[in-house]
Every structure is written in structure tokens, then in C-alpha cells.
Design a protein around this motif. Structure first.
Motif, PDB file in Angstrom:
ATOM      1  N   ASN A 253       0.933  -1.207   0.014  1.00 10.54           N
ATOM      2  CA  ASN A 253       0.005  -0.016  -0.101  1.00 10.54           C
ATOM      3  C   ASN A 253       0.952   1.185   0.092  1.00 10.54           C
ATOM      4  O   ASN A 253       0.584   2.313  -0.613  1.00 10.54           O
ATOM      5  N   ILE A 254       1.968   1.131   0.845  1.00  9.61           N
ATOM      6  CA  ILE A 254       2.698   2.456   0.773  1.00  9.61           C
ATOM      7  C   ILE A 254       3.686   2.617  -0.404  1.00  9.61           C
ATOM      8  O   ILE A 254       3.694   3.554  -1.002  1.00  9.61           O
ATOM      9  N   ALA A 255       4.320   1.369  -0.831  1.00 14.03           N
ATOM     10  CA  ALA A 255       5.108   1.624  -1.942  1.00 14.03           C
ATOM     11  C   ALA A 255       4.442   1.790  -3.254  1.00 14.03           C
ATOM     12  O   ALA A 255       4.716   2.583  -4.238  1.00 14.03           O
ATOM     13  N   ARG A 256       3.044   1.331  -3.481  1.00 14.22           N
ATOM     14  CA  ARG A 256       2.409   1.692  -4.681  1.00 14.22           C
ATOM     15  C   ARG A 256       1.835   3.165  -4.594  1.00 14.22           C
ATOM     16  O   ARG A 256       1.953   3.907  -5.710  1.00 14.22           O
ATOM     17  N   ASN A 257       1.728   3.945  -3.327  1.00 15.15           N
ATOM     18  CA  ASN A 257       1.601   5.285  -3.347  1.00 15.15           C
ATOM     19  C   ASN A 257       2.600   6.116  -3.899  1.00 15.15           C
ATOM     20  O   ASN A 257       2.564   6.897  -4.538  1.00 15.15           O
ATOM     21  N   ALA A 258       4.034   5.360  -3.316  1.00 17.97           N
ATOM     22  CA  ALA A 258       5.128   6.240  -3.774  1.00 17.97           C
ATOM     23  C   ALA A 258       5.371   6.044  -5.363  1.00 17.97           C
ATOM     24  O   ALA A 258       5.723   6.913  -5.820  1.00 17.97           O
ATOM     25  N   ALA A 259       4.996   4.855  -5.951  1.00 14.60           N
ATOM     26  CA  ALA A 259       5.257   4.834  -7.124  1.00 14.60           C
ATOM     27  C   ALA A 259       4.286   5.380  -8.124  1.00 14.60           C
ATOM     28  O   ALA A 259       4.551   6.097  -9.018  1.00 14.60           O
ATOM     29  N   ALA A 260       3.093   5.823  -7.539  1.00 15.81           N
ATOM     30  CA  ALA A 260       2.045   6.450  -8.430  1.00 15.81           C
ATOM     31  C   ALA A 260       2.313   8.023  -8.399  1.00 15.81           C
ATOM     32  O   ALA A 260       2.153   8.490  -9.149  1.00 15.81           O
ATOM     33  N   ALA A 261       3.181   8.278  -7.289  1.00 18.93           N
ATOM     34  CA  ALA A 261       3.300   9.759  -7.137  1.00 18.93           C
ATOM     35  C   ALA A 261       4.586  10.319  -7.874  1.00 18.93           C
ATOM     36  O   ALA A 261       4.429  11.355  -8.278  1.00 18.93           O
ATOM     37  N   THR A 262       5.421   9.375  -7.925  1.00 14.74           N
ATOM     38  CA  THR A 262       6.634   9.747  -8.682  1.00 14.74           C
ATOM     39  C   THR A 262       6.569   9.608 -10.422  1.00 14.74           C
ATOM     40  O   THR A 262       7.002  10.384 -11.114  1.00 14.74           O
ATOM     41  N   GLY A 263       5.831   8.775 -10.803  1.00 15.32           N
ATOM     42  CA  GLY A 263       5.891   8.477 -12.282  1.00 15.32           C
ATOM     43  C   GLY A 263       7.163   7.647 -12.714  1.00 15.32           C
ATOM     44  O   GLY A 263       7.765   7.034 -11.989  1.00 15.32           O
ATOM     45  N   ALA A 264       7.021   7.701 -14.104  1.00 12.33           N
ATOM     46  CA  ALA A 264       7.905   6.747 -14.917  1.00 12.33           C
ATOM     47  C   ALA A 264       9.520   7.208 -14.455  1.00 12.33           C
ATOM     48  O   ALA A 264      10.234   6.359 -14.626  1.00 12.33           O
ATOM     49  N   ARG A 265       9.689   8.450 -14.440  1.00 16.92           N
ATOM     50  CA  ARG A 265      11.125   8.895 -14.350  1.00 16.92           C
ATOM     51  C   ARG A 265      11.324   9.228 -12.884  1.00 16.92           C
ATOM     52  O   ARG A 265      12.296   9.746 -12.351  1.00 16.92           O
ATOM     53  N   GLY A 266      10.610   8.603 -11.888  1.00 23.25           N
ATOM     54  CA  GLY A 266      10.690   8.863 -10.511  1.00 23.25           C
ATOM     55  C   GLY A 266      11.745   7.934  -9.783  1.00 23.25           C
ATOM     56  O   GLY A 266      12.259   6.814 -10.450  1.00 23.25           O
ATOM     57  N   VAL A 313      -9.380   9.802   3.206  1.00 22.06           N
ATOM     58  CA  VAL A 313      -8.429  10.815   2.747  1.00 22.06           C
ATOM     59  C   VAL A 313      -7.169  10.622   1.681  1.00 22.06           C
ATOM     60  O   VAL A 313      -6.395   9.737   1.992  1.00 22.06           O
ATOM     61  N   SER A 314      -7.243  11.258   0.719  1.00 21.68           N
ATOM     62  CA  SER A 314      -6.274  10.766  -0.309  1.00 21.68           C
ATOM     63  C   SER A 314      -5.592  12.132  -0.978  1.00 21.68           C
ATOM     64  O   SER A 314      -6.196  13.030  -1.282  1.00 21.68           O
ATOM     65  N   GLY A 315      -4.470  11.948  -1.489  1.00 24.28           N
ATOM     66  CA  GLY A 315      -3.811  12.980  -2.124  1.00 24.28           C
ATOM     67  C   GLY A 315      -3.741  12.717  -3.618  1.00 24.28           C
ATOM     68  O   GLY A 315      -3.250  13.692  -4.168  1.00 24.28           O
ATOM     69  N   HIS A 316      -4.386  11.514  -3.941  1.00 18.78           N
ATOM     70  CA  HIS A 316      -4.524  11.092  -5.592  1.00 18.78           C
ATOM     71  C   HIS A 316      -5.938  11.597  -5.967  1.00 18.78           C
ATOM     72  O   HIS A 316      -6.684  10.821  -5.266  1.00 18.78           O
ATOM     73  N   PRO A 317      -6.156  12.073  -7.079  1.00 21.31           N
ATOM     74  CA  PRO A 317      -7.067  12.162  -7.604  1.00 21.31           C
ATOM     75  C   PRO A 317      -7.804  10.663  -7.897  1.00 21.31           C
ATOM     76  O   PRO A 317      -7.110   9.683  -8.646  1.00 21.31           O
ATOM     77  N   GLY A 318      -9.004  10.302  -7.507  1.00 23.80           N
ATOM     78  CA  GLY A 318      -9.484   9.082  -7.694  1.00 23.80           C
ATOM     79  C   GLY A 318      -9.155   8.082  -6.607  1.00 23.80           C
ATOM     80  O   GLY A 318      -9.819   6.978  -6.968  1.00 23.80           O
ATOM     81  N   GLY A 319      -8.278   8.380  -5.819  1.00 25.15           N
ATOM     82  CA  GLY A 319      -7.824   7.461  -4.970  1.00 25.15           C
ATOM     83  C   GLY A 319      -9.060   7.335  -3.809  1.00 25.15           C
ATOM     84  O   GLY A 319      -9.913   7.964  -3.390  1.00 25.15           O
ATOM     85  N   SER A 320      -9.035   5.772  -3.163  1.00 26.73           N
ATOM     86  CA  SER A 320      -9.794   5.542  -2.080  1.00 26.73           C
ATOM     87  C   SER A 320      -9.537   6.343  -0.910  1.00 26.73           C
ATOM     88  O   SER A 320     -10.465   6.201   0.037  1.00 26.73           O
TER      89      SER A 320
END
Length: 360
Positions: A253-266, A313-320
Motif C-alpha cells: 500500500n505504501i510502495a504503490r502510493n510512492a510509485a504512483a506519485a513519482t511516475g515513470a522517471r521517479g 483521505v487521499s492526495g491522489h485524484p480518484g484515490g480511495s
């Protein structure tokens, strides 16, 4: 201040060695001559590796000329105290200490200087963790109560829709009852995710690096174009008693948020270390496993930093908004805790897990 220098007795040496306050002794040349175990634990280095080093190398304080201040104290023979001084540790973390410097001038020997360090952010961290734990427990109790109140009428609503579906003469109208049934099932699944499992963790001996490598593989499959995932593991870590599936879910759950936040070049980094005599909440543990998941994404929005472990509470659009609360609950079940520090370009999640046996 002038005192007669005498060789410490075994009792005096034992007292200094068992102080919880970090004590360091420097010679007139400002080279380190002694540090007690509390100082070793505070700075996370061994005495044999640092004895003989200059004060500026042992006490890295940004913006403070350490050696000049110590030399002035030796010359003036006046002790002084610096409050809320920032000290950078070997791993890059910064701690806040109160520092007392005491010059020791002897009649028959070279002067020395005693430095006493008291970590002040530790008590602040303990208070914050206790608040975080009690806040999470109160939230979980509220959610479970609400879920119970929602699930009963939800079951009745679904049952009524099924009965109505059987009685409708026009098959075309059954589309609407099917929508009611599907939405009731979706809400039921959401309630189940929010309240978590009532089953106690099934503990076994678990290698944390096996868990993290499994998570890394899942992240690579879910985000094939990136980000880059780096590893900085401590190979000497012992196994811990834990439910491996629940740990995988929490770290995922934590790593998925990190990967989604950084994107392909993160960039996402997984890091493990062991902490000694570390406090989680109000309980002190002999050994604690620290797993750090960091990323160079945009960071957590300032307005939700204090609420990220609340459901919805989510910082990502569409996040649960359920990933982090579920992760916190799964780690809490193991006697651990998740903390977060975030600023633009630098976000760190710290997962603390006791390494003692379950019965300890």
C-alpha cells in the motif's frame, strides 16, 4: 573550573556507561577520547571507529562551528549550554539535542572538555506516536461502529432488491434492481475493507527482505515503465515474528502510493536498518526493525499531512483513501507503527516493527 583528575573507580565507570544521556570526552587537541554507550546509540557508531577523531567530525552540527566553540570554552574555562541544537547522523537523519559543554582543567594534566547531549526530540516523538496510536484506535472504533450500523440496512436493501427482481414482469426493469444489488455489494466490500480483518495475525518467522522483494516485484509488474526502485538492505537483520501476507499488504500500500506519485522517471527506495533501545508509543524495545520507503515525488499536500492515516483521505485524484489507514492497522497489529515525513521532492514513510519474540 579546576578539579583534581583521578582514575575513575569501577563503580563510577559503570554509572557513566549506564547513563541514558550521551557523554563524550575530548582532549585539549579536541580529539575524542571517550564516549559512553548512550552516545554510541545516539550517533549509531562504535567507539572504536571514532575515538581519536576531531570534534567537528564527530559532532556534525549544520551552521555551528563546533571546534571553535569548544576551543573558546577551554580558553575561558566557562561551561555553556546550547539548546535545541540540530545534529546530523550518519544516515542523514537530523536529531535535536540540548548540549552542555563543561571544561575540565586539572592541576597535573592537560585540560579536557566534557560534552553532554540530551535528545529532546525523542520525547516529542514519543508523545506524537502515542497521539497517533490513540487517534488510530479511536478512528477504527468509530468506523467499526458506523460499519455495523450501515451493514444491517444494506443487507435488507439488497434482499428487497432481489425479491423485487423476481416479481418484476418486465425483464428490462431488472436492470435497475441489478444496479441496486451491485451497488449494495460494492458498499459492503468497502465496509469490509475499512474495518479490516477480525482475525488475529498468523505469525511465523519472516525475513523482511523476502517481503520487500515480493512487494518490489508487484510494483514492477504494476508500473512496468517505472519508477526505478532502489534497495538499501541491512543483510544482518534477524527474522521477525509476523504475518507475512499482512506485511506484504501493508508495504505494498505504501510502495504503490510512492510509485504512483513519482511516475515513470521517479525514484523509490526501500531501506532496512535495526534500531536499538527504541521506543514505539510508550513501550521501549531492545531491537526494532526500521523499514523506510522513500520517493522523490511532489510530496503530500500540506493541508492533508496530518490526516493521511484517516480513511477516505487521499492526495491522489480518484484515490480511495484506504491504503494508508489499512497499512497502519496491519502494522499496529504487529505492535508497530508507521510515521511519515514529507516535503516536495522528498517523502519518507518509516515503518517500525519490534524484533522481540511475540511473547516478550
Amino acid at each position: 573550573m579546576s578539579i583534581n583528575r583521578v582514575t575513575p573507580s569501577p563503580l563510577e565507570q559503570t554509572v557513566v556507561d549506564h547513563l541514558s544521556t550521551a557523554v563524550m570526552l575530548f582532549g585539549a587537541d579536541l580529539c575524542l577520547k571517550y564516549l559512553n554507550p548512550a552516545a554510541e546509540m545516539l550517533f549509531q557508531f562504535s567507539a572504536r571507529h571514532v575515538v581519536g577523531l576531531y570534534a567537528g567530525n564527530v559532532l556534525p552540527c549544520p551552521g555551528t562551528q563546533v571546534e571553535r566553540r569548544l576551543r573558546d570554552a577551554l580558553t575561558s574555562r566557562h561551561p555553556f549550554t546550547e539548546r535545541e541544537l540540530n545534529v546530523v547522523l550518519l544516515d542523514g537523519r537530523t536529531i535535536t539535542v540540548n548540549c552542555t559543554v563543561l571544561p575540565l582543567h586539572h592541576f597535573d594534566a592537560d585540560p579536557e572538555i566534557l560534552v553532554e547531549l540530551h535528545q529532546v526530540d525523542r520525547q516529542l516523538r514519543i508523545t506524537r506516536e502515542e497521539h497517533l496510536l490513540s487517534q488510530h484506535q479511536a478512528t477504527q472504533a468509530l468506523i467499526k461502529g458506523l460499519a455495523h450500523e450501515i451493514k444491517n440496512p444494506l443487507g435488507g436493501l439488497r434482499g428487497a432488491a432481489q425479491l423485487l427482481e423476481r416479481e418484476l414482469p418486465d425483464p428490462g426493469l431488472r436492470e435497475y434492481t441489478r444496479i441496486i444489488i451491485d451497488e449494495a455489494d460494492r458498499l459492503q466490500a468497502l465496509m469490509n475493507r475499512m474495518i479490516g480483518s477480525n482475525r488475529m495475525p498468523t505469525r511465523a518467522r519472516v525475513n523482511i527482505h523476502t517481503v520487500l522483494e515480493h512487494v518490489r516485484g508487484l510494483i514492477s509488474a504494476e508500473f512496468p515503465s517505472g519508477p526505478q526502485v532502489l534497495r538499501d538492505y541491512d543483510p544482518s537483520l534477524p527474522e521477525l515474528s509476523a504475518d507475512q501476507d499482512r506485511l506484504i499488504q501493508a508495504f505494498l500500500n505504501i510502495a504503490r502510493n510512492a510509485a504512483a506519485a513519482t511516475g515513470a522517471r521517479g525514484l523509490v527506495q526501500l531501506r532496512t536498518r535495526v534500531l536499538r533501545q527504541f521506543t514505539i508509543g510508550s513501550r521501549r524495545h531492545r531491537l526494532v526493525l526500521l523499514t523506510e520507503i522513500s520517493d522523490n515525488g511532489p510530496g503530500i499536500p500540506e493541508e492533508i499531512k496530518d490526516q493521511i492515516f484517516f480513511p477516505m483521505v487521499s492526495g491522489h485524484p480518484g484515490g480511495s483513501g484506504l491504503g494508508l489507514p489499512i497499512a497502519q492497522d496491519l502494522i499496529n497489529q504487529h505492535g508497530g507503527l508507521i510515521e511519515c515525513e514529507s516535503r516536495p521532492g522528498d517523502t519518507h514513510f518509516y515503518v517500525y516493527l519490534p524484533l522481540e519474540p511475540e511473547h516478550a
